[in-house]
Design a protein around this motif. Structure first.
Motif, PDB file in Angstrom:
ATOM      1  N   TYR A 105       0.824  -1.038   0.049  1.00  0.00           N
ATOM      2  CA  TYR A 105       0.238  -0.091  -0.073  1.00  0.00           C
ATOM      3  C   TYR A 105       0.878   1.190   0.025  1.00  0.00           C
ATOM      4  O   TYR A 105       1.618   1.417   0.931  1.00  0.00           O
ATOM      5  N   LYS A 106       0.633   2.266  -0.913  1.00  0.00           N
ATOM      6  CA  LYS A 106       1.542   3.510  -1.119  1.00  0.00           C
ATOM      7  C   LYS A 106       2.867   3.156  -1.007  1.00  0.00           C
ATOM      8  O   LYS A 106       3.538   3.737  -0.181  1.00  0.00           O
ATOM      9  N   MET A 109      -7.793 -13.061   7.195  1.00  0.00           N
ATOM     10  CA  MET A 109      -8.716 -12.022   7.632  1.00  0.00           C
ATOM     11  C   MET A 109      -8.314 -10.616   8.086  1.00  0.00           C
ATOM     12  O   MET A 109      -8.884  -9.785   7.581  1.00  0.00           O
ATOM     13  N   CYS A 110      -7.061 -10.726   8.681  1.00  0.00           N
ATOM     14  CA  CYS A 110      -6.354  -9.320   9.021  1.00  0.00           C
ATOM     15  C   CYS A 110      -6.091  -8.779   7.414  1.00  0.00           C
ATOM     16  O   CYS A 110      -6.424  -7.442   7.490  1.00  0.00           O
ATOM     17  N   LYS A 111      -5.447  -9.485   6.593  1.00  0.00           N
ATOM     18  CA  LYS A 111      -5.242  -8.838   5.376  1.00  0.00           C
ATOM     19  C   LYS A 111      -6.330  -8.102   4.681  1.00  0.00           C
ATOM     20  O   LYS A 111      -6.382  -6.947   4.245  1.00  0.00           O
ATOM     21  N   ARG A 112      -7.682  -8.988   4.658  1.00  0.00           N
ATOM     22  CA  ARG A 112      -8.846  -8.437   4.095  1.00  0.00           C
ATOM     23  C   ARG A 112      -9.253  -7.113   4.756  1.00  0.00           C
ATOM     24  O   ARG A 112      -9.724  -6.084   4.133  1.00  0.00           O
ATOM     25  N   GLU A 113      -9.409  -7.040   6.239  1.00  0.00           N
ATOM     26  CA  GLU A 113      -9.568  -5.813   7.063  1.00  0.00           C
ATOM     27  C   GLU A 113      -9.048  -4.746   6.658  1.00  0.00           C
ATOM     28  O   GLU A 113      -9.279  -3.703   6.520  1.00  0.00           O
ATOM     29  N   PHE A 114      -7.374  -4.895   6.664  1.00  0.00           N
ATOM     30  CA  PHE A 114      -6.660  -3.708   6.279  1.00  0.00           C
ATOM     31  C   PHE A 114      -7.088  -3.161   4.899  1.00  0.00           C
ATOM     32  O   PHE A 114      -7.028  -2.074   4.752  1.00  0.00           O
ATOM     33  N   GLU A 115      -7.122  -4.121   4.016  1.00  0.00           N
ATOM     34  CA  GLU A 115      -7.345  -3.887   2.470  1.00  0.00           C
ATOM     35  C   GLU A 115      -8.728  -2.828   2.177  1.00  0.00           C
ATOM     36  O   GLU A 115      -8.830  -2.212   1.368  1.00  0.00           O
ATOM     37  N   PRO A 170      -7.192   0.906   4.617  1.00  0.00           N
ATOM     38  CA  PRO A 170      -5.851   0.743   5.134  1.00  0.00           C
ATOM     39  C   PRO A 170      -5.474   2.178   5.978  1.00  0.00           C
ATOM     40  O   PRO A 170      -4.789   1.950   6.906  1.00  0.00           O
ATOM     41  N   GLU A 171      -6.022   3.368   5.640  1.00  0.00           N
ATOM     42  CA  GLU A 171      -5.789   4.584   6.298  1.00  0.00           C
ATOM     43  C   GLU A 171      -6.000   4.687   7.843  1.00  0.00           C
ATOM     44  O   GLU A 171      -5.227   4.790   8.506  1.00  0.00           O
ATOM     45  N   VAL A 172      -7.388   3.996   8.003  1.00  0.00           N
ATOM     46  CA  VAL A 172      -7.497   3.709   9.588  1.00  0.00           C
ATOM     47  C   VAL A 172      -6.398   3.067  10.443  1.00  0.00           C
ATOM     48  O   VAL A 172      -6.180   3.427  11.526  1.00  0.00           O
ATOM     49  N   TYR A 173      -5.866   1.881   9.908  1.00  0.00           N
ATOM     50  CA  TYR A 173      -4.784   1.166  10.429  1.00  0.00           C
ATOM     51  C   TYR A 173      -3.474   1.697  10.836  1.00  0.00           C
ATOM     52  O   TYR A 173      -2.758   1.792  11.480  1.00  0.00           O
ATOM     53  N   ILE A 174      -3.182   2.534   9.396  1.00  0.00           N
ATOM     54  CA  ILE A 174      -1.982   3.225   9.372  1.00  0.00           C
ATOM     55  C   ILE A 174      -2.109   4.459  10.382  1.00  0.00           C
ATOM     56  O   ILE A 174      -0.783   4.631  11.030  1.00  0.00           O
TER      57      ILE A 174
END
Length: 57
Positions: free
Chosen positions: A23-24, A34-40, A43-47
């Motif tokens: 990402y970027k 599951m974590c990968k899907r949630e991030f995708e 992503p800005e929320v988790y970053i």
């Protein structure tokens, strides 16, 4: 081998994990699909806010 923190749940993972995304121009490593899907999804929320624990469902 360097350890990385899963940006969704906060678990320690290493570079050999099969769950990763770019990402970027940065590689993010995950403990599970599951974590990968949630991030995708957002992503800005988790970053910006950091790990929130394991996603439900």
């Amino acid at each position: 081998m360097p350890k990385h923190i899963d940006p969704v749940c906060g678990m320690e993972v290493d570079e050999t994990t099969q769950f990763k995304t770019i990402y970027k121009g940065k590689i993010y490593y995950f403990c599970s699909a599951m974590c990968k899907r949630e991030f995708e999804k957002n992503p800005e929320v988790y970053i910006k806010e950091g790990p929130r624990g394991m996603p439900m469902g």
